[in-house]
Design a protein around this motif. Structure first.
Motif, PDB file in Angstrom:
ATOM      1  N   ASP A 176      42.017 -52.537  17.047  1.00  9.84           N
ATOM      2  CA  ASP A 176      41.541 -53.601  17.932  1.00  9.84           C
ATOM      3  C   ASP A 176      40.226 -53.193  18.586  1.00  9.84           C
ATOM      4  O   ASP A 176      39.856 -53.691  19.630  1.00  9.84           O
ATOM      5  N   SER A 177      39.521 -52.279  17.960  1.00 10.14           N
ATOM      6  CA  SER A 177      38.263 -51.755  18.484  1.00 10.14           C
ATOM      7  C   SER A 177      37.132 -52.762  18.331  1.00 10.14           C
ATOM      8  O   SER A 177      37.065 -53.503  17.354  1.00 10.14           O
ATOM      9  N   ARG A 178      36.258 -52.742  19.302  1.00 14.29           N
ATOM     10  CA  ARG A 178      35.010 -53.490  19.174  1.00 14.29           C
ATOM     11  C   ARG A 178      34.172 -52.871  18.073  1.00 14.29           C
ATOM     12  O   ARG A 178      34.325 -51.701  17.741  1.00 14.29           O
ATOM     13  N   THR A 179      33.263 -53.657  17.522  1.00 16.52           N
ATOM     14  CA  THR A 179      32.262 -53.157  16.589  1.00 16.52           C
ATOM     15  C   THR A 179      30.910 -53.359  17.239  1.00 16.52           C
ATOM     16  O   THR A 179      30.595 -54.460  17.695  1.00 16.52           O
ATOM     17  N   THR A 180      30.124 -52.299  17.307  1.00 15.76           N
ATOM     18  CA  THR A 180      28.783 -52.385  17.871  1.00 15.76           C
ATOM     19  C   THR A 180      27.772 -52.104  16.777  1.00 15.76           C
ATOM     20  O   THR A 180      28.115 -51.593  15.711  1.00 15.76           O
ATOM     21  N   THR A 181      26.521 -52.438  17.040  1.00 12.80           N
ATOM     22  CA  THR A 181      25.462 -52.158  16.074  1.00 12.80           C
ATOM     23  C   THR A 181      24.384 -51.305  16.722  1.00 12.80           C
ATOM     24  O   THR A 181      24.113 -51.412  17.921  1.00 12.80           O
ATOM     25  N   HIS A 182      23.804 -50.455  15.901  1.00 13.23           N
ATOM     26  CA  HIS A 182      22.721 -49.561  16.315  1.00 13.23           C
ATOM     27  C   HIS A 182      21.684 -49.623  15.191  1.00 13.23           C
ATOM     28  O   HIS A 182      22.008 -49.337  14.042  1.00 13.23           O
ATOM     29  N   THR A 183      20.468 -50.004  15.511  1.00 12.71           N
ATOM     30  CA  THR A 183      19.427 -50.205  14.514  1.00 12.71           C
ATOM     31  C   THR A 183      18.453 -49.035  14.505  1.00 12.71           C
ATOM     32  O   THR A 183      18.067 -48.538  15.566  1.00 12.71           O
ATOM     33  N   PHE A 242      29.857 -46.119  22.640  1.00 13.61           N
ATOM     34  CA  PHE A 242      30.490 -45.970  23.958  1.00 13.61           C
ATOM     35  C   PHE A 242      29.663 -46.619  25.054  1.00 13.61           C
ATOM     36  O   PHE A 242      30.196 -47.291  25.935  1.00 13.61           O
ATOM     37  N   MET A 243      28.349 -46.450  25.008  1.00 15.06           N
ATOM     38  CA  MET A 243      27.500 -47.040  26.041  1.00 15.06           C
ATOM     39  C   MET A 243      27.522 -48.569  25.967  1.00 15.06           C
ATOM     40  O   MET A 243      27.573 -49.241  26.998  1.00 15.06           O
ATOM     41  N   GLN A 244      27.529 -49.131  24.742  1.00 14.58           N
ATOM     42  CA  GLN A 244      27.606 -50.582  24.605  1.00 14.58           C
ATOM     43  C   GLN A 244      28.957 -51.122  25.078  1.00 14.58           C
ATOM     44  O   GLN A 244      29.057 -52.269  25.505  1.00 14.58           O
ATOM     45  N   CYS A 245      29.975 -50.295  25.004  1.00 17.85           N
ATOM     46  CA  CYS A 245      31.303 -50.698  25.483  1.00 17.85           C
ATOM     47  C   CYS A 245      31.427 -50.577  26.998  1.00 17.85           C
ATOM     48  O   CYS A 245      32.442 -50.972  27.571  1.00 17.85           O
ATOM     49  N   GLY A 246      30.414 -50.022  27.650  1.00 15.80           N
ATOM     50  CA  GLY A 246      30.429 -49.907  29.104  1.00 15.80           C
ATOM     51  C   GLY A 246      30.851 -48.553  29.632  1.00 15.80           C
ATOM     52  O   GLY A 246      31.057 -48.382  30.838  1.00 15.80           O
ATOM     53  N   CYS A 301      32.836 -48.710  14.813  1.00 20.78           N
ATOM     54  CA  CYS A 301      34.077 -49.066  15.493  1.00 20.78           C
ATOM     55  C   CYS A 301      34.994 -47.851  15.496  1.00 20.78           C
ATOM     56  O   CYS A 301      34.697 -46.846  14.853  1.00 20.78           O
ATOM     57  N   VAL A 302      36.081 -47.937  16.224  1.00 16.79           N
ATOM     58  CA  VAL A 302      37.091 -46.882  16.190  1.00 16.79           C
ATOM     59  C   VAL A 302      38.222 -47.392  15.310  1.00 16.79           C
ATOM     60  O   VAL A 302      38.847 -48.405  15.595  1.00 16.79           O
ATOM     61  N   CYS A 331      36.751 -49.989  25.048  1.00 18.16           N
ATOM     62  CA  CYS A 331      36.333 -50.049  23.644  1.00 18.16           C
ATOM     63  C   CYS A 331      37.124 -51.079  22.832  1.00 18.16           C
ATOM     64  O   CYS A 331      36.943 -51.164  21.614  1.00 18.16           O
ATOM     65  N   ARG A 332      37.954 -51.840  23.468  1.00 13.96           N
ATOM     66  CA  ARG A 332      38.747 -52.856  22.768  1.00 13.96           C
ATOM     67  C   ARG A 332      37.939 -54.139  22.597  1.00 13.96           C
ATOM     68  O   ARG A 332      36.932 -54.354  23.263  1.00 13.96           O
ATOM     69  N   THR A 333      38.409 -55.016  21.721  1.00 18.18           N
ATOM     70  CA  THR A 333      37.670 -56.220  21.338  1.00 18.18           C
ATOM     71  C   THR A 333      37.563 -57.274  22.423  1.00 18.18           C
ATOM     72  O   THR A 333      36.837 -58.240  22.248  1.00 18.18           O
ATOM     73  N   ASN A 334      38.228 -57.112  23.549  1.00 15.25           N
ATOM     74  CA  ASN A 334      38.177 -58.152  24.577  1.00 15.25           C
ATOM     75  C   ASN A 334      36.886 -58.150  25.387  1.00 15.25           C
ATOM     76  O   ASN A 334      36.747 -58.905  26.318  1.00 15.25           O
TER      77      ASN A 334
END
Length: 150
Positions: free
Chosen positions: A3-10, A41-45, A85-86, A138-141
């Protein structure tokens, strides 16, 4: 299923990232995935590691194991996006999955097994349980953000 968020890094691939044949030197993918891990982690807050070390004693998330699979070469002048993601949270260990894309096409992927660590009284690194509050961030919510690297 995670249920991990997915972030992007360019990442903009530069001439200096490549070997004499003009192909990205393979350790650079590890460097970029490491940057994408911190960015996740930083994008997840999650606060920066410096702040977590000062406030909670958490030094960071060192690697225990890494697996990388290369599908296509990348060269300078191209831009890649790393989706992170995790895949799995365990008691003291978590597994991050990185998908490296160029124009939406998978060129490389990696899995990193990491732990959270603090320092004991002697300064030695010691693994700790994955903090529940960090796992929750880090969860999808939560709404994802995007970060770009120079």
């Amino acid at each position: 299923m995670s249920d991990s968020r997915t972030t992007t890094h360019t990442v903009a691939v530069n001439f200096g990232d490549c070997d004499p044949a003009g192909i990205v030197f393979f350790p650079n993918f590890s460097r970029w995935m490491d940057a994408a891990s911190l960015s996740f982690f930083m994008q997840c807050g999650v606060p920066p590691w410096r702040e977590l070390e000062r406030t909670r004693g958490i030094v960071g998330t060192p690697l225990l194991e890494i697996h990388t699979r290369f599908l296509q070469s990348v060269t300078y002048g191209e831009t890649i996006t790393i989706e992170t993601c995790v895949d799995e949270w365990r008691g003291k260990v978590f597994v991050q999955h990185h998908r490296v894309l160029r124009d939406g096409e998978l060129v490389c992927e990696g899995r990193e097994t990491r732990i959270f660590v603090t320092r004991d009284a002697s300064g030695t690194l010691k693994s700790i349980a994955v903090p529940d509050d960090i796992r929750a961030l880090c969860r999808t919510n939560s709404r994802p953000r995007t970060e770009t690297s120079p």
